[in-house]
Design a protein around this motif. Sequence first.
Motif, PDB file in Angstrom:
ATOM      1  N   VAL A 108     -16.828  21.669 -73.387  1.00 57.15           N
ATOM      2  CA  VAL A 108     -17.147  21.727 -74.812  1.00 57.15           C
ATOM      3  C   VAL A 108     -17.983  20.493 -75.140  1.00 57.15           C
ATOM      4  N   THR A 109     -19.184  20.696 -75.630  1.00 50.60           N
ATOM      5  CA  THR A 109     -20.068  19.553 -75.950  1.00 50.60           C
ATOM      6  C   THR A 109     -19.895  19.102 -77.398  1.00 50.60           C
ATOM      7  N   SER A 110     -19.437  20.019 -78.271  1.00 48.47           N
ATOM      8  CA  SER A 110     -19.159  19.649 -79.666  1.00 48.47           C
ATOM      9  C   SER A 110     -18.138  20.609 -80.265  1.00 48.47           C
ATOM     10  N   PRO A 111     -17.028  20.091 -80.897  1.00 53.31           N
ATOM     11  CA  PRO A 111     -16.754  18.669 -81.050  1.00 53.31           C
ATOM     12  C   PRO A 111     -16.363  18.009 -79.731  1.00 53.31           C
ATOM     13  N   SER A 112     -16.646  16.694 -79.644  1.00 53.86           N
ATOM     14  CA  SER A 112     -16.312  15.884 -78.477  1.00 53.86           C
ATOM     15  C   SER A 112     -16.351  14.421 -78.928  1.00 53.86           C
ATOM     16  N   PRO A 113     -15.914  13.501 -78.062  1.00 53.81           N
ATOM     17  CA  PRO A 113     -15.823  12.095 -78.515  1.00 53.81           C
ATOM     18  C   PRO A 113     -17.093  11.553 -79.162  1.00 53.81           C
ATOM     19  N   GLN A 114     -18.271  11.936 -78.638  1.00 55.31           N
ATOM     20  CA  GLN A 114     -19.525  11.450 -79.229  1.00 55.31           C
ATOM     21  C   GLN A 114     -20.036  12.358 -80.341  1.00 55.31           C
ATOM     22  N   SER A 115     -19.348  13.460 -80.576  1.00 52.18           N
ATOM     23  CA  SER A 115     -19.754  14.416 -81.606  1.00 52.18           C
ATOM     24  C   SER A 115     -18.530  14.872 -82.407  1.00 52.18           C
ATOM     25  N   PRO A 116     -17.938  13.949 -83.185  1.00 48.88           N
ATOM     26  CA  PRO A 116     -16.713  14.255 -83.929  1.00 48.88           C
ATOM     27  C   PRO A 116     -16.979  15.253 -85.063  1.00 48.88           C
ATOM     28  N   THR A 134     -12.492  28.713 -87.832  1.00 48.71           N
ATOM     29  CA  THR A 134     -12.149  27.944 -89.030  1.00 48.71           C
ATOM     30  C   THR A 134     -11.082  26.930 -88.654  1.00 48.71           C
ATOM     31  N   TRP A 135     -11.379  25.667 -88.902  1.00 44.41           N
ATOM     32  CA  TRP A 135     -10.442  24.606 -88.544  1.00 44.41           C
ATOM     33  C   TRP A 135      -9.476  24.352 -89.695  1.00 44.41           C
ATOM     34  N   ASN A 136      -8.163  24.348 -89.357  1.00 43.38           N
ATOM     35  CA  ASN A 136      -7.166  24.136 -90.415  1.00 43.38           C
ATOM     36  C   ASN A 136      -6.890  22.650 -90.649  1.00 43.38           C
ATOM     37  N   GLY A 137      -7.601  21.804 -89.944  1.00 49.66           N
ATOM     38  CA  GLY A 137      -7.444  20.363 -90.150  1.00 49.66           C
ATOM     39  C   GLY A 137      -6.386  19.729 -89.270  1.00 49.66           C
ATOM     40  N   GLU A 138      -5.729  20.551 -88.443  1.00 52.60           N
ATOM     41  CA  GLU A 138      -4.695  20.005 -87.555  1.00 52.60           C
ATOM     42  C   GLU A 138      -5.292  19.580 -86.219  1.00 52.60           C
ATOM     43  N   GLU A 139      -4.542  18.736 -85.484  1.00 56.49           N
ATOM     44  CA  GLU A 139      -4.986  18.257 -84.183  1.00 56.49           C
ATOM     45  C   GLU A 139      -5.215  19.422 -83.227  1.00 56.49           C
ATOM     46  N   MET A 140      -6.182  19.249 -82.332  1.00 53.37           N
ATOM     47  CA  MET A 140      -6.465  20.269 -81.322  1.00 53.37           C
ATOM     48  C   MET A 140      -6.519  19.617 -79.942  1.00 53.37           C
ATOM     49  N   LEU A 141      -6.056  20.353 -78.930  1.00 58.23           N
ATOM     50  CA  LEU A 141      -6.313  19.993 -77.528  1.00 58.23           C
ATOM     51  C   LEU A 141      -7.332  21.018 -77.043  1.00 58.23           C
ATOM     52  N   LEU A 142      -8.600  20.629 -77.131  1.00 57.24           N
ATOM     53  CA  LEU A 142      -9.716  21.559 -76.970  1.00 57.24           C
ATOM     54  C   LEU A 142     -10.116  21.675 -75.501  1.00 57.24           C
ATOM     55  N   GLN A 150     -11.757  20.568 -68.763  1.00 54.83           N
ATOM     56  CA  GLN A 150     -11.768  19.298 -69.497  1.00 54.83           C
ATOM     57  C   GLN A 150     -11.003  19.462 -70.815  1.00 54.83           C
ATOM     58  N   THR A 151     -10.290  18.424 -71.207  1.00 57.39           N
ATOM     59  CA  THR A 151      -9.556  18.454 -72.486  1.00 57.39           C
ATOM     60  C   THR A 151     -10.035  17.365 -73.431  1.00 57.39           C
ATOM     61  N   TRP A 152     -10.368  17.748 -74.659  1.00 59.54           N
ATOM     62  CA  TRP A 152     -10.653  16.779 -75.721  1.00 59.54           C
ATOM     63  C   TRP A 152      -9.517  16.837 -76.727  1.00 59.54           C
ATOM     64  N   HIS A 153      -8.956  15.675 -77.067  1.00 62.49           N
ATOM     65  CA  HIS A 153      -7.938  15.616 -78.112  1.00 62.49           C
ATOM     66  C   HIS A 153      -8.648  15.372 -79.447  1.00 62.49           C
ATOM     67  N   VAL A 154      -8.743  16.415 -80.265  1.00 64.70           N
ATOM     68  CA  VAL A 154      -9.382  16.299 -81.576  1.00 64.70           C
ATOM     69  C   VAL A 154      -8.295  15.970 -82.605  1.00 64.70           C
ATOM     70  N   LYS A 155      -8.454  14.831 -83.279  1.00 66.44           N
ATOM     71  CA  LYS A 155      -7.432  14.371 -84.220  1.00 66.44           C
ATOM     72  C   LYS A 155      -7.683  14.923 -85.624  1.00 66.44           C
TER      73      LYS A 155
END
Lengths: 429, 429
Positions: B306-314, B370-378, B412-417
């Motif tokens: 996943v290229t976005s969202p990602s650490p450099q693309s919050p 649609t993002w509900n605003g909760e944390e994701m393990l993407l 790969q896993t991104w933790h989206v806060k």
Amino acid sequence: MSDTQNGQNRGASRRAFLRGAAATGVGLAASKAAAEGSDPLITEKQEWAIYTGAGVDETPYGLPIKYEGDVIRRNVPWLTADPISSINFTPIHALDGTITPQGCAFERHHSGAIELKKEDYRLMINGLVDQPLVFTYEDLERFPRVNRTFFLECAANTGMEWAGAQLNGAQFTHGMIHNMEYTGVTLRTLLEEAGLGAAGDLSDKWVYVEGADASSNGRSIPMEKALDDCMIAFKANGEALRMEHGYPVRLVVPGWEGNMWVKWLRRIEVTAQAIESREETSKYTDTLADGTSRKWTWVMDAKSVVTSPSPQSPIKHGKGPLVITGLAWSGRGAITGVDVSIDGGKTWQKARLANEGQSMALTRFYLDTTWNGEEMLLQSRAHDETGYVQPTKAQLREVRGENSVYHNNCIQTWHVKANGEAENVEVSS
Amino acid sequence: MSDTQNGQNRGASRRAFLRGAAATGVGLAASKAAAEGSDPLITEKQEWAIYTGAGVDETPYGLPIKYEGDVIRRNVPWLTADPISSINFTPIHALDGTITPQGCAFERHHSGAIELKKEDYRLMINGLVDQPLVFTYEDLERFPRVNRTFFLECAANTGMEWAGAQLNGAQFTHGMIHNMEYTGVTLRTLLEEAGLGAAGDLSDKWVYVEGADASSNGRSIPMEKALDDCMIAFKANGEALRMEHGYPVRLVVPGWEGNMWVKWLRRIEVTAQAIESREETSKYTDTLADGTSRKWTWVMDAKSVVTSPSPQSPIKHGKGPLVITGLAWSGRGAITGVDVSIDGGKTWQKARLANEGQSMALTRFYLDTTWNGEEMLLQSRAHDETGYVQPTKAQLREVRGENSVYHNNCIQTWHVKANGEAENVEVSS
């Protein structure tokens, strides 16, 4: 197996040429020198094979190597009356494949390329919509995206050639074109976002699009096309649009003349009729042989050009194996075939398409042949999926006369001389 | 009609968001301001709409607009021991579509990027051939050309992640990759030019390829692959190769690890066995869990990120409509599907492929959600046409352990806060 056979047969003839039995040129020189073990580029250590080369820190964003310094956009000073030069041309004579790198992709503007920040970008949709809306750049990124590759051709491409052969190079006669992979949101998505219920019957409705630059360059587009395949693009060949290509957002109108691909797109108004703006009345109409003008000539008809050999890309290696190559495209769909003539259109050979033609995108063609060293009147002729065949200049002039500017998709002729140099000429038929 | 219905339904939800009924963010701000007629970017004349912008003379070869100054190649200083930085990464977090522009396409070299003129270029074919040959650059241009788009991935891409989550950005974890349209001659064409009769049975023969740089970076390739789809490329995305990508000529080895795509290609030797050079013994072998090593691991297995969202693309726009996007590829053929998980792999949703997967080329995927605003393990998970499914890191470690460097194609896993920021993490399963 038969592939290998063919390969070896083809190889045999070229091997003879490389051995020097047939042809002159660098190839021969190199191969003979190699055979005699006397080519220092092979027998001696070269400095690039001894010393460490450049690191990568200096090029966070790279440019072409200095030896390619001639592969650049060029303009024709006398062409536009604008205070600043407002058009330049893709060096198609030096490119291959189908993708055009942004750095040398032609550009045309009506009041300069503007610097518009993403944060300052706004796109308004108003007129006959249920809910007028304004989108920021970030809003646009939240709608479903599509990726499509399309050519963009200026309506004036080859326009200087109506009265006769003028410009001596494919870059100048046919370089107002580029081909990129666009990423963005469909115009349909945004129009449906605003809601088209208020527009009633859509079959006779239009959208009027304008840019944020001083020219605004407003154009009217039939609703049918707007809902079919138009895109609100924010990336090209993977990266953000370049400033000169409409950063941060431009309209993509597949297969239609480039001036409708409004750059720095600011507003989309749903209207009950065409606006008949300056850009679609005093400009971008086609003068006919009888002196009247034809408007709404949006589609770019099937067209092709030999990019090499050509005036800026002469034959340097003498007779023997020769690759003739060029580009073909159609605003009405996919290219289905390209013919090449070396005798000014008397006889034609079927060229090889590098890949199957893609709708409204550039197609690369090749003719792998052997040049006998005699003069050629080199032409290419495109066919598209509608059955349309690219016309001769004579055929176009019967309808359009010689005073037109736009939509010249006639067959181009290069006169290749015995010394390998080429020149832009016309042939009677 | 049902398209329109869907479009309007989808539109309705987003329209609500734009009206501010649901979400926060720039989109809302702009739309409210517009509704109230209080957004000066719409209600006031802007200077870019009054004054003439830049001309084209200054940019014979253009660069990105200054506002995109962060979309550049970056390196990780501690990664390579070379005296000069010898690797950098594509900013895939900021790109979209599938084509990688040359200017920001990753590069890796073993002894620096060299400046080699076309006129000084020579390519030798020797060994078990009927007729050893040397080609100049001009010779190569006289053989039939092909156009193909392929990804190039470094064997070490994601290699820093074996022992745990190390680098905080898709550019660094997965940026040793690019995807370009190549133009050149097939390796088969040149091998058949030299003649393979002397090689006898081809099924057990090899070619040894080396570059003109000081490292020479020699690699052995089975004849079967050499005759199948390898290319002698001299153009990428339409223009000459960049210096750092092997100007004027590089080898293209579709689907196989990038170090075999020898740059500044100097020599091709047909041999009876593999050479077992430094680059295929001390380097580019895979350490296994039991401490032994596996060699000849050429193919890049199916992989995605996943290229976005990602650490450099919050996520900056808060909850509501969100486009999740990324890239998928396989060295064994075409990508047939990509799954996306927002809960660390417990549940999966089918992503939308922007276009049908092309063999050994990058495929762009999107999940319009649609993002509900909760944390994701993407996470993303690729499937290719062979039926292969991208493995978890745990599955790979069972075989490879944690001391490997190359061929890490794990999920790969991104933790989206909740604040939209993302971080590189590992999940147990």
